[in-house]
Design a protein around this motif. Structure first.
Motif, PDB file in Angstrom:
ATOM      1  N   VAL A   1       0.978  -1.339  -0.062  1.00 44.47           N
ATOM      2  CA  VAL A   1      -0.033  -0.057  -0.073  1.00 44.47           C
ATOM      3  C   VAL A   1       0.918   1.168   0.060  1.00 44.47           C
ATOM      4  O   VAL A   1       1.578   1.607   0.942  1.00 44.47           O
ATOM      5  CB  VAL A   1      -0.987  -0.018   1.461  1.00 44.47           C
ATOM      6  N   SER A   2       0.879   1.915  -0.921  1.00 43.28           N
ATOM      7  CA  SER A   2       2.027   3.296  -1.277  1.00 43.28           C
ATOM      8  C   SER A   2       1.460   4.046  -0.676  1.00 43.28           C
ATOM      9  O   SER A   2       2.524   5.023   0.184  1.00 43.28           O
ATOM     10  CB  SER A   2       1.967   3.430  -2.663  1.00 43.28           C
ATOM     11  N   ALA A   3       0.244   4.291  -0.272  1.00 42.71           N
ATOM     12  CA  ALA A   3      -0.181   5.564   0.621  1.00 42.71           C
ATOM     13  C   ALA A   3       0.152   5.337   2.080  1.00 42.71           C
ATOM     14  O   ALA A   3       0.215   6.059   2.952  1.00 42.71           O
ATOM     15  CB  ALA A   3      -1.851   5.929   0.555  1.00 42.71           C
TER      16      ALA A   3
END
Length: 526
Positions: free
Chosen positions: A219-221
């Motif tokens: 999950v990049s966020a």
């Protein structure tokens, strides 16, 4: 606390071949001198008063059968056992030569000192994480933590002087009692880490292993890592129930809903229109369905549509009244609350009264089911057995008990699931029903242990290597409901046909008489 990488595993092997044999470490023993009283007995022959055997004991009263057998041998013990009471009167010398067999005579007692060699506990190593304290079920860390190895030296005046670890073929050494070993992202199956400690006493601990899995969250966020550790030496927070027993990592990021425990009872609540439960509530007078044709009941005791409509408010209230205790037991034992609730729904629809004379309580446990928990849950057995039998009788475990004692234990344990009560509303003791929930959780833990053995028997592999965490729980449910005979056959057949041991394959290999368990498991695991 400095981590020092040394050499590769291959280099270590070469060095070991060149090294001279080391001296054996000093044994971890000590000698204790204790004061005691010895009692001397002679076993004599009636015919001529000759001494056949001398028995020394450290308690008042006659020697026990085991002491006679140990000091006198099998032949003399057998003769003593077959000797009957002597009924002839003694002659003028006080002898009774007509009597066959042997008799005991107490000779003397006196204080003595005895030297006893006692084994001392070995050094050990505990494993946890440094830089993150992940909690189940998600086990998520913002950064990759280090593996924290802590040496334990139980002997006074001694200490851990080194900790060794091997990761990916590289040995790390810390010249301290605490060692931090760096981790990195691993394959989905994890990686094995070996570790051990060196003591100032001159010996080392056993060589332990940890299976470690570090997976990026993806999950990049909100970047992070899912970190799981399986080891007999784990000292961190609780891990997924039965994961260590099976050597199986739980699903990355946490298990499915049916293997979770909600924070509050409201999230465990259900609203299913159970026809059997409605029928019980009507039959026991808790619901008035007199306006329905046939009193709202079918011939099999289930409610009909009219009866269910009348009983529905009571059905919803009844099925959720155990939720608080289910969550408490889940937190105490680790058995997921949703799993327990789903199991009770399938087994009894939350009506804990006796069914078919043998199926007892919310989980419809049977005498065979009771035996599983006594055999395969040793910690529970050690707590329960002394409440019923003498502690000495319990010391060797359930399997070694006399069959009569086993029957007593089974009966006593089965009674914990029985909730019938003539003087209680609806004939059910709800206090006993709530108290019995722990028994069903302990029984599932016992089945978890038994399934681990059954999978190993079928595959000769660690369960987590040939199957996954969710499917192993499904096998456990099948074992609980249908028994080890049904499950073992399906496991063997599935493995021998295609070397596949997932639920999809195993569920197709139950015999016709066992096939009903497939629907049972699928209903719980959804």
């Amino acid at each position: 606390m400095t981590t020092v990488p040394r050499v590769s595993a291959n280099e270590l092997s070469n060095l070991a071949e060149q090294a001279q044999p080391e001296e054996e470490p000093l044994p971890r023993t000590t000698t204790l001198v204790i004061d005691t009283v010895e009692y001397e007995w002679w076993l004599l022959r009636w015919s001529d008063n000759s001494i056949v055997c001398q028995v020394i004991v450290e308690h008042e009263g006659m020697p026990t059968n085991n002491e006679i057998l140990q000091d006198c041998g099998q032949a003399v013990y057998a003769e003593w056992q077959s000797t009957t009471a002597c009924t002839f009167p003694p002659d003028e010398m006080g002898n009774v030569p007509q009597c066959p067999g042997l008799y005991f005579m107490f000779i003397s007692s006196g204080a003595v000192q005895k030297s006893i060699e006692v084994e001392l506990p070995p050094p050990s190593v505990e494993v946890s994480l440094s830089g993150c304290d992940p909690s189940f079920p998600e086990n998520r860390c913002a950064v990759i933590p280090n593996l924290l190895l802590t040496g334990i030296e139980p002997l006074p005046n001694e200490r851990i002087i080194e900790i060794h670890a091997i990761v990916n073929g590289i040995e790390y050494i810390c010249y301290d009692s605490v060692c931090e070993v760096p981790l990195d992202v691993t394959p989905i199956t994890g990686q094995e880490i070996q570790f051990w400690a060196i003591s100032s006493f001159g010996d080392s601990s056993d060589q332990f292993t940890a299976q470690v899995r570090v997976i990026e969250s993806g999950v990049s966020a909100s970047p992070g890592y899912y970190v799981d550790v399986l080891s007999s030496q784990w000292s961190g927070r609780d891990i997924a129930t039965c994961a260590q027993t099976w050597g199986a990592f739980p699903p990355v990021g946490g298990p499915p809903l049916w293997l979770t425990t909600p924070e509050v009872p409201e999230l465990l609540a259900s609203d299913i229109p159970y026809y059997f439960l409605a029928g019980r509530l009507i039959a026991q007078g808790l619901v008035d369905a007199s306006q329905c044709p046939g009193g709202g009941l079918l011939p099999n005791g289930y409610a009909d549509e009219c009866g269910l409509e009348k009983a529905l408010p009571a059905v919803l209230e009844w099925q959720n009244q155990f939720d608080i205790r289910i969550i408490e037991v889940a937190r105490e034992t680790g058995v997921p609350a949703q799993l327990l609730k789903n199991l009770f729904a399938q087994e009894s629809q939350f009506w804990p009264g006796v069914f078919n004379s043998e199926h007892l309580g919310l989980g419809h446990i049977t005498p065979k089911g009771v035996e599983v928990v006594l055999l395969w849950n040793p910690s529970f057995f050690q707590q329960f057995c002394p409440l019923v039998l003498d502690e000495g009788v319990c010391s060797n475990g359930y399997a070694q008990l006399d069959p009569a004692y086993q029957a007593i234990l089974r009966g006593a344990l089965a009674s914990k699931a029985r909730t019938d009560c003539l003087d209680c509303p609806a004939g059910i003791d709800l206090t006993s029903a709530n108290a019995s929930i722990d028994l069903f959780a302990q029984t599932l833990l016992a089945n978890c242990e038994q399934v681990a053995q059954e999978v190993f028997n079928a595959t000769k592999s660690t369960p987590g290597v040939v199957s996954d965490y969710e499917d192993l729980w499904k096998f456990t449910l099948a074992n609980y409901h249908a028994g080890p005979g049904c499950l073992s056959y399906a496991l063997y057949t599935s493995w021998n046909r295609g070397r596949i041991l997932d639920w999809e394959a195993v569920s197709q290999n139950f015999t016709p008489v066992c096939q009903g368990v497939v629907f049972y498991v699928d209903q719980i695991a959804k």
